[in-house]
Scaffold this active site. Structure first.
Site, mmCIF file in Angstrom:
data_model
loop_
_atom_site.group_PDB
_atom_site.id
_atom_site.type_symbol
_atom_site.label_atom_id
_atom_site.label_comp_id
_atom_site.label_asym_id
_atom_site.label_seq_id
_atom_site.Cartn_x
_atom_site.Cartn_y
_atom_site.Cartn_z
ATOM 1 C CB SER A 124 -30.170 -46.841 65.436
ATOM 2 O OG SER A 124 -30.784 -46.303 64.291
ATOM 3 C CE1 TYR A 148 -27.735 -47.928 61.931
ATOM 4 C CE2 TYR A 148 -25.497 -48.331 62.677
ATOM 5 C CZ TYR A 148 -26.702 -47.675 62.816
ATOM 6 O OH TYR A 148 -26.882 -46.789 63.837
ATOM 7 C CE LYS A 152 -25.791 -48.868 66.315
ATOM 8 N NZ LYS A 152 -24.784 -48.502 67.343
HETATM 9 C C1 WQD Z 1 -33.098 -38.416 55.794
HETATM 10 C C2 WQD Z 1 -34.072 -38.033 54.696
HETATM 11 C C3 WQD Z 1 -33.804 -39.304 52.675
HETATM 12 C C4 WQD Z 1 -29.830 -37.705 51.709
HETATM 13 C C5 WQD Z 1 -30.160 -42.836 58.589
HETATM 14 C C6 WQD Z 1 -29.997 -44.195 59.147
HETATM 15 C C7 WQD Z 1 -30.342 -44.221 60.596
HETATM 16 C C8 WQD Z 1 -29.583 -43.148 61.337
HETATM 17 C C9 WQD Z 1 -29.795 -41.785 60.698
HETATM 18 C C10 WQD Z 1 -27.723 -44.189 62.423
HETATM 19 C C11 WQD Z 1 -34.637 -39.234 53.951
HETATM 20 C C12 WQD Z 1 -33.476 -37.836 52.435
HETATM 21 C C13 WQD Z 1 -31.033 -37.968 52.335
HETATM 22 C C14 WQD Z 1 -29.822 -37.048 50.446
HETATM 23 C C15 WQD Z 1 -32.221 -36.950 50.510
HETATM 24 N N1 WQD Z 1 -28.200 -43.436 61.389
HETATM 25 N N2 WQD Z 1 -32.197 -37.596 51.746
HETATM 26 N N3 WQD Z 1 -31.025 -36.703 49.900
HETATM 27 O O1 WQD Z 1 -32.095 -42.500 56.192
HETATM 28 O O2 WQD Z 1 -33.548 -41.275 57.908
HETATM 29 O O3 WQD Z 1 -31.509 -42.480 58.666
HETATM 30 O O4 WQD Z 1 -29.389 -41.904 59.324
HETATM 31 O O5 WQD Z 1 -28.324 -44.642 63.368
HETATM 32 O O6 WQD Z 1 -29.967 -45.480 61.092
HETATM 33 O O7 WQD Z 1 -30.918 -45.043 58.472
HETATM 34 O O8 WQD Z 1 -31.262 -40.404 57.359
HETATM 35 O O9 WQD Z 1 -30.172 -38.361 56.553
HETATM 36 O O10 WQD Z 1 -29.928 -40.488 55.170
HETATM 37 O O11 WQD Z 1 -32.132 -39.312 55.214
HETATM 38 O O12 WQD Z 1 -33.297 -36.627 49.990
HETATM 39 O O13 WQD Z 1 -28.743 -36.779 49.824
HETATM 40 O O14 WQD Z 1 -33.380 -37.255 53.723
HETATM 41 O O15 WQD Z 1 -34.537 -39.847 51.587
HETATM 42 O O16 WQD Z 1 -35.997 -38.941 53.610
HETATM 43 P P1 WQD Z 1 -32.195 -41.692 57.436
HETATM 44 P P2 WQD Z 1 -30.779 -39.632 56.039
#
Ligand code: WQD
Length: 332
Positions: A124, A148, A152
């Protein structure tokens, strides 16, 4: 060529099984269904009109996994199985270390016993932590900010030591950015139980009126519109990257890491507005406080995967948003 796919009933695993079957590979799925459903096997068979072997087994179970390798002539393995919720890993770190490390160590031991030494590992972009600059290349410093991500990174290190001890291994470490979307058929996709942590599954539930409103975590980042920027990649493009990785480990020895992203960054507001436009649906939202642990921006350099794997993401953000919604309205 027969490929064993651990976690093959999951979001990325199921899409990869479809691409493997359509590429002429035989597929054996091992999944304990702790975060997926068995009917995904039938959907994979429906999409591809091909049969899949399925074993409901926990990868941590040496005896059961060994039996599968005795029965099936496995040529290579793609290892997806593992817990993957960042927030949950902070509150339950030992559960994450136990499961993600044990499953991988057991898998490697069984593979070694049966002289199967071609492995594609689901890593990841989270191993990069908060990057100093962008785009991210594979030689960037690695540091993690949650258990997590640390599992990885630890597994990447374990696999590098394994290769050092036995150069017969051939290992690809695939660092995913933000996978979203779904197969065009609408038969497989991402539909986590309960309240989603990730952005796209949350948007889809709001659009589908299962949740009232999206909370956008902060609009005071130093980004194009103040909201978080990420490298969203269509899950089908990501799956195709695994086929290229299997081809690579089938012909060369060695271990190497590859970014699987698009090289483009989109903000939360851009995703929400694109989603509403292409699906002609409303997604009410409000701006709230930043989410602890979030970084401002993250997107990949995809040069290495392009040059060495011969892979490049092709699908655009409009299709990701359309396919993500299509899956849910098809599976109401
Ligand atoms: C994306 C953007 C949030 C939810 C995570 C893991 C990573 C990978 C992918 C496994 C950010 C914003 C989110 C919400 C929001 N998983 N957001 N409201 O955090 O980039 O990555 O998932 O490998 O390891 O860390 O993905 O989709 O949670 O967030 O504003 O209800 O959307 O702040 O900017 P992230 P995400």
């Amino acid at each position: 060529m027969k490929v064993l796919v651990t976690g093959g009933c999951g979001f990325i695993g199921s899409h990869t099984c479809v691409e493997l079957l359509e590429g002429g590979y035989e597929v054996v799925i091992v999944d304990n269904l702790s975060n997926s459903k068995k009917d995904v096997v039938n959907k994979i068979e429906t999409i591809t009109n091909k049969k899949v072997k399925f074993y409901e087994v926990n990868v941590c179970d040496f005896k059961e996994l060994d039996k599968i390798f005795e029965t099936e002539q496995i040529d290579a393995v793609i290892h997806f199985a593992g817990y993957k919720a960042v927030g949950e890993s902070v509150s339950k770190p030992i559960m994450y270390y136990r499961n993600n490390l044990d499953s991988t160590l057991t898998l490697i031991e069984v593979m070694s016993k049966h002289n199967v030494k071609r492995l594609v590992f689901s890593s990841s972009a989270t191993v990069y932590g908060d990057p100093e600059k962008l785009p991210i290349t594979e030689d960037f410093p690695l540091h993690t900010t949650n258990p997590y991500g640390t599992t990885k990174l630890m597994i990447e290190m374990i696999l590098r030591d394994l290769y050092k001890s036995d150069n017969e291994w051939s290992i690809a470490l695939l660092r995913y950015f933000n996978p979203i979307g779904a197969h065009k058929s609408g038969l497989i996709g991402e539909n986590p139980n309960g309240i989603p942590n990730n952005l796209m599954p949350y948007i889809v539930k709001v659009a589908n009126k299962e949740l009232p409103q999206l909370s956008i975590f902060g609009n005071d980042y130093v980004t194009k519109d103040g909201t978080g920027v990420r490298d969203y990649i269509h899950v089908v493009d990501l799956a195709k990257g695994h086929i290229k990785a299997i081809e690579k480990v089938s012909k060369d020895r060695g271990i190497d890491a590859y970014n699987l992203g698009t090289g483009k960054g989109y903000s939360v507001l851009e995703i929400v507005n694109t989603f509403m436009k292409v699906n002609n649906v409303d997604v009410p939202y409000k701006i709230v406080e930043r989410r602890p642990g979030d970084i401002a921006a993250c997107y990949a350099s995809t040069e290495k995967a392009n040059k060495i794997l011969g892979w490049k993401a092709e699908l655009e953000i409009d299709e990701m948003c359309k396919d993500a919604y299509n899956y849910v309205i098809n599976n109401k």
